[in-house]
Design an enzyme around this catalytic site. Structure first.
Site, PDB file in Angstrom:
ATOM      1  N   THR A 126     -28.464 -63.309  47.422  1.00  0.00           N
ATOM      2  CA  THR A 126     -28.741 -64.292  48.469  1.00  0.00           C
ATOM      3  C   THR A 126     -30.228 -64.277  48.794  1.00  0.00           C
ATOM      4  O   THR A 126     -30.882 -65.315  48.870  1.00  0.00           O
ATOM      5  CB  THR A 126     -27.892 -64.007  49.718  1.00  0.00           C
ATOM      6  OG1 THR A 126     -26.525 -64.295  49.408  1.00  0.00           O
ATOM      7  CG2 THR A 126     -28.321 -64.860  50.893  1.00  0.00           C
ATOM      8  N   ASN A 133     -19.545 -69.320  40.063  1.00  0.00           N
ATOM      9  CA  ASN A 133     -18.820 -68.212  40.675  1.00  0.00           C
ATOM     10  C   ASN A 133     -17.378 -68.580  41.019  1.00  0.00           C
ATOM     11  O   ASN A 133     -16.548 -67.709  41.229  1.00  0.00           O
ATOM     12  CB  ASN A 133     -19.536 -67.754  41.941  1.00  0.00           C
ATOM     13  CG  ASN A 133     -19.775 -68.894  42.906  1.00  0.00           C
ATOM     14  OD1 ASN A 133     -20.402 -69.888  42.554  1.00  0.00           O
ATOM     15  ND2 ASN A 133     -19.251 -68.779  44.107  1.00  0.00           N
ATOM     16  N   SER A 157     -27.578 -59.645  41.474  1.00  0.00           N
ATOM     17  CA  SER A 157     -27.061 -58.833  42.562  1.00  0.00           C
ATOM     18  C   SER A 157     -26.359 -57.625  41.941  1.00  0.00           C
ATOM     19  O   SER A 157     -25.498 -57.787  41.079  1.00  0.00           O
ATOM     20  CB  SER A 157     -26.042 -59.667  43.339  1.00  0.00           C
ATOM     21  OG  SER A 157     -26.037 -59.279  44.679  1.00  0.00           O
ATOM     22  N   HIS A 173     -24.159 -55.432  42.999  1.00  0.00           N
ATOM     23  CA  HIS A 173     -22.743 -55.117  43.214  1.00  0.00           C
ATOM     24  C   HIS A 173     -21.813 -55.987  42.375  1.00  0.00           C
ATOM     25  O   HIS A 173     -20.603 -55.791  42.390  1.00  0.00           O
ATOM     26  CB  HIS A 173     -22.396 -55.207  44.705  1.00  0.00           C
ATOM     27  CG  HIS A 173     -22.325 -56.594  45.254  1.00  0.00           C
ATOM     28  ND1 HIS A 173     -21.136 -57.253  45.441  1.00  0.00           N
ATOM     29  CD2 HIS A 173     -23.293 -57.441  45.637  1.00  0.00           C
ATOM     30  CE1 HIS A 173     -21.388 -58.456  45.948  1.00  0.00           C
ATOM     31  NE2 HIS A 173     -22.684 -58.597  46.059  1.00  0.00           N
ATOM     32  N   THR A 207     -39.863 -51.378  53.489  1.00  0.00           N
ATOM     33  CA  THR A 207     -39.781 -50.113  52.764  1.00  0.00           C
ATOM     34  C   THR A 207     -38.754 -50.230  51.634  1.00  0.00           C
ATOM     35  O   THR A 207     -37.641 -50.700  51.846  1.00  0.00           O
ATOM     36  CB  THR A 207     -39.372 -48.989  53.733  1.00  0.00           C
ATOM     37  OG1 THR A 207     -40.348 -48.945  54.768  1.00  0.00           O
ATOM     38  CG2 THR A 207     -39.310 -47.646  53.030  1.00  0.00           C
ATOM     39  N   CYS A 259     -17.488 -65.972  49.547  1.00  0.00           N
ATOM     40  CA  CYS A 259     -18.441 -66.347  50.576  1.00  0.00           C
ATOM     41  C   CYS A 259     -17.934 -67.508  51.417  1.00  0.00           C
ATOM     42  O   CYS A 259     -18.455 -67.772  52.486  1.00  0.00           O
ATOM     43  CB  CYS A 259     -19.776 -66.731  49.958  1.00  0.00           C
ATOM     44  SG  CYS A 259     -20.474 -65.368  49.046  1.00  0.00           S
TER      45      CYS A 259
END
Lengths: 388, 412
Positions: free
Chosen positions: A72, A151, A201, A203, A239, A325
């Protein structure tokens, strides 16, 4: 009852080695990689190596990898970043009607800010219309964003043709590919596709949640969406997630190395499911043998898909409606409507998505569960169908 | 396109009579080392020439690797056939047929009869091969000046070679055939390029780097190790001398001669490099100086700084423009590393206005007034750490850290 998880297109279980890597590095290398002391340097080295491993899996340079929190963010960074950076070239963007919400809504947002967006039509299988693409590209077209694999129903975009058309029509137009559903399942050839930007992504390929990347071809500049520190060559302040980056690089290397074998295995299981589903009355396939090997999609017209999901769940089968989603919404699927399906089909889609751990026997169990469920629900489906 | 071999051509060194065999041995070894990643490729030495049999390896990938070989002037991927008229014609027809001719294409045949007993002259061969090609491929049209396809045929006794392309190599002299020199290697863009240019001219180089820990970081040192690693791709292996420079450098600070600091520092570096050169048997010092680029590279500065050593200072980049240097740095693969932002000792303690015109007498007087300078320089030489770096040396793993490797490959 054992549960079988059929929702890998939503998220995949992380591999054990990936979890181990993540936890070991979180314990040992918690220092900030931007710090000057030796612990910081050590963390910086891990991050550098992770970037090299990710780049090698895509056959690109380490300097072309921007680490993000997931697709995303990568999609937002690519689309808004390119739109804003190259505003002086024009304010026209091209995408398709079947993109993931993180691409689609980005385009909608840019539209509300004055950009012009062309949403290309797709055919009955969900493949983008190449003639329409060629006709849509203009002098002021800054970006074309087209996904590798859909998807929802697994359609595979002909990216080499798309890249050729885009660059022939306007060499300055950038091509962004949302690669989330393709990586690890299909070959990825960024140079053959002539892609300038490519989102992933972690995952989705058995890596950690909260980690992703954007490939930014050397020479392409983006307006940074997240400003602050100068991490990620100024593309993304914040970070760095060292443990996540290393864990992702491992998952990525494994996914890349295992791609041909996984493709063959998933195809075998997918073909069993397609054969079985074709024989179950009341179910209508939206995907086919030409789709990506890990996605099987069908509609059960006349039935709320939630009912199907819960009925299958009672038999130990976890499947999904639409894409995760948007699965809480009960509106018809934008993607299925774009493929020319009617409202009854588009609002009753069920997605089964396969992963590494599935065996052909699992497909037989799922088919059996589908037959049982459909047998029970069929009378209701028909009545509802008549009422519409 | 299918090819059988690569034909390699060599340059000026082939003229140098007595040394020829030494040069050839060096070039042969260099080729062997760059082709190590291509196990199927086979080097053939024949009639004073070198060929590489492809055996299925990609000619593009091999040619890319061979661009690292000094002394190699050009490369041609070739088809091979026996030196008989019929088989030359047959091979030429098949070879040209592999090109996709969708529209009218201009072409010519350039034959060269090296083996004089062959019954047809070069001129005759152009026609003897050209006519069957024209008959076989009606899209072809003869054009002598700048044709789109030039089929070259080289007829030798052992066999005949057919090819289109002549891919340029880097030229120069074979590795290490012109003696040994010390390269002053900073972390910048210029010095690695100077090192590469020196190697291309047949010099064997050893790298000397000065570091001023804690004013410079471990990362700066690793950056230089990485640059050496990249350069070692052209040399097989390189020696890197890491000189602890902190004491020498800090002794120039606070003596009221700020504008001379760089001059003093560069002279001290040359003295240390000269001592190392004597130990290693090197006969020159190579630097990345480019005339006028910074204060220490004006002619006046070069004059005063250069007098600190008796050895010749070679400055391959002295008349190059920065843009040319950057282009070479990109080509040889050092640029991306050179621009990493770690400060090296050359930029430490830099005064606001360094002199561009130092006075030799003043400099010598200042040096004479510095106590223990000779001892400091000796200590720096004594404390020098020498590493052998090869193309596969793992530098980012932090092997020089005392706590061992940070990057555990099991994690990746």
């Amino acid at each position: 009852m054992t549960l079988i998880y059929w929702d890998h297109a939503a998220t995949t279980p992380p591999l054990e080695q990936v979890v181990d890597t993540m936890s070991e590095i979180m314990k040992m290398h918690y220092a900030n990689p931007s710090a000057l002391h030796r612990s910081g340097e050590a963390a910086g080295k891990l991050l550098k190596r992770a970037r090299e491993v990710c780049a090698a899996a895509l056959q690109v340079q380490p300097g072309e990898i921007v680490l993000t929190s997931g697709a995303t963010e990568s999609n937002n960074m690519a689309i808004k970043g390119a739109a804003m950076k190259y505003r002086s070239r024009g304010q026209h963007i091209i995408t398709t009607g079947t993109e993931h919400p993180s691409v689609y809504e980005c385009c909608k947002q840019l539209e509300s800010l004055g950009w012009e967006v062309t949403y290309l039509p797709v055919d009955a299988e969900g493949i983008v219309d190449l003639a329409a693409l060629a006709a849509a590209i203009r002098k002021d077209t800054v970006l074309v964003s087209i996904m590798h694999v859909n998807n929802e129903m697994g359609a595979i975009s002909p990216l080499a043709d798309i890249g050729r058309i885009v660059k022939e029509r306007n060499p300055r137009t950038l091509l962004h590919v949302d690669g989330v559903q393709g990586f690890g399942k299909l070959p990825v050839e960024l140079s053959a596709w002539q892609a300038d930007l490519y989102s992933l992504s972690a995952h989705k390929f058995n890596g950690p949640r909260g980690m992703g990347l954007l490939y930014v071809k050397q020479g392409v500049q983006l307006f940074p969406i997240l400003s602050g520190g100068s991490q990620e060559s100024g593309h993304r302040a914040g970070t760095e997630n060292v443990a996540g980056a290393v864990a992702m690089s491992k998952a990525m290397r494994l996914a890349q190395e295992g791609q041909p074998e996984l493709h063959a295995r998933l195809t075998e299981i997918r073909d069993i499911l397609l054969r079985e589903i074709r024989q179950i009355p009341g179910l209508e396939l939206n995907s086919s043998e030409r789709s990506a090997p890990h996605i099987v999609h069908f509609s059960c017209p006349g039935l709320k898909p939630e009912v199907m999901v819960h009925a299958l769940e009672e038999l130990g089968m976890l499947v999904s409606t639409k894409s995760a989603c948007s699965s809480k919404l009960s509106e018809p699927s934008r993607v299925l409507l774009a493929m020319g399906k009617d409202a009854a089909h588009a609002s009753s889609g069920i997605r089964i998505s396969l992963g590494k751990e599935h065996q052909p026997e699992d497909a037989a169990s799922l088919a059996q569960a589908l037959r049982v469920v459909c047998g029970k629900l069929r009378p209701i489906m028909e009545r509802e169908g008549q009422r519409e | 396109m299918t090819y059988d071999m690569l034909l390699l051509r060599f340059g000026e060194f082939t003229l140098k009579g007595k040394n020829r065999s030494r040069f050839e041995r060096s070039v042969h070894n260099h080729i062997k080392s760059v082709l190590r990643p291509f196990p199927k490729a086979n080097i053939i030495k024949e009639y004073g020439r070198l060929y590489v049999e492809l055996n299925g390896e990609s000619p593009e990938a091999l040619a890319g690797a061979l661009k690292k070989v000094f002394g190699l002037v050009s490369i041609s991927p070739v088809r091979v056939c026996p030196s008989e008229l019929d088989s030359i014609i047959k091979t030429a027809v098949e070879f040209v047929g592999q090109k996709v001719l969708t529209k009218e294409t201009t072409f010519k045949v350039t034959a060269r009869r090296v083996w004089k007993p062959f019954p047809h002259s070069s001129q005759e061969m152009n026609h003897l091969v050209g006519s069957p090609l024209l008959r076989a491929y009606p899209q072809l049209k003869v054009q002598v000046k700048n044709p789109e396809i030039e089929l070259r045929i080289e007829i030798r006794q052992e066999r005949t070679y057919l090819f289109y392309e002549v891919i340029p190599g880097v030229g120069g002299f074979p590795l290490g055939t012109n003696g040994k020199a010390m390269l002053l290697l900073s972390g910048g863009i210029d010095s690695p390029v100077a090192g590469w240019e020196a190697m291309r001219r047949g010099l064997e180089i050893q790298c000397v780097h000065f570091y001023s820990y804690p004013y410079t970081s471990q990362l700066a040192k690793e950056k230089v190790m990485e640059l050496t690693r990249i350069l070692s791709g052209y040399a097989g292996r390189l020696k890197l001398h890491l000189v602890p420079f902190t004491d020498v450098q800090t002794s120039f600070v606070g003596i009221g001669q700020d504008n001379l600091i760089i001059t003093l520092m560069r002279r001290a570096m040359l003295r240390i490099a000269t001592t190392l050169a004597e130990k290693e048997g090197a006969l020159a010092i190579v630097t990345g100086d480019s005339l006028g680029q910074v204060a220490s590279q004006t002619l006046a500065s070069m004059n005063v700084i250069g007098r600190a050593t008796d050895l010749p200072i070679l400055r391959p980049l002295v008349t190059s423009d920065k843009n040319e240097i950057i282009r070479t740095a990109i080509d040889i693969g050092t640029y991306e590393t050179s621009i990493l932002p770690y400060e090296d000792c050359c930029t430490l303690f830099v005064p606001k206005s360094p002199t561009t015109n130092p006075n030799l007498h003043v400099v010598e007087r200042v040096e004479a007034s510095l106590e223990h300078m000779a001892a400091r320089i000796e200590a720096a030489v004594a404390g020098t750490e020498t590493l052998i770096i090869k193309p596969d040396t793992n530098i980012s793993a932090g092997s020089s850290n005392d706590d061992g490797a940070v990057v555990n490959e099991d994690w990746f």
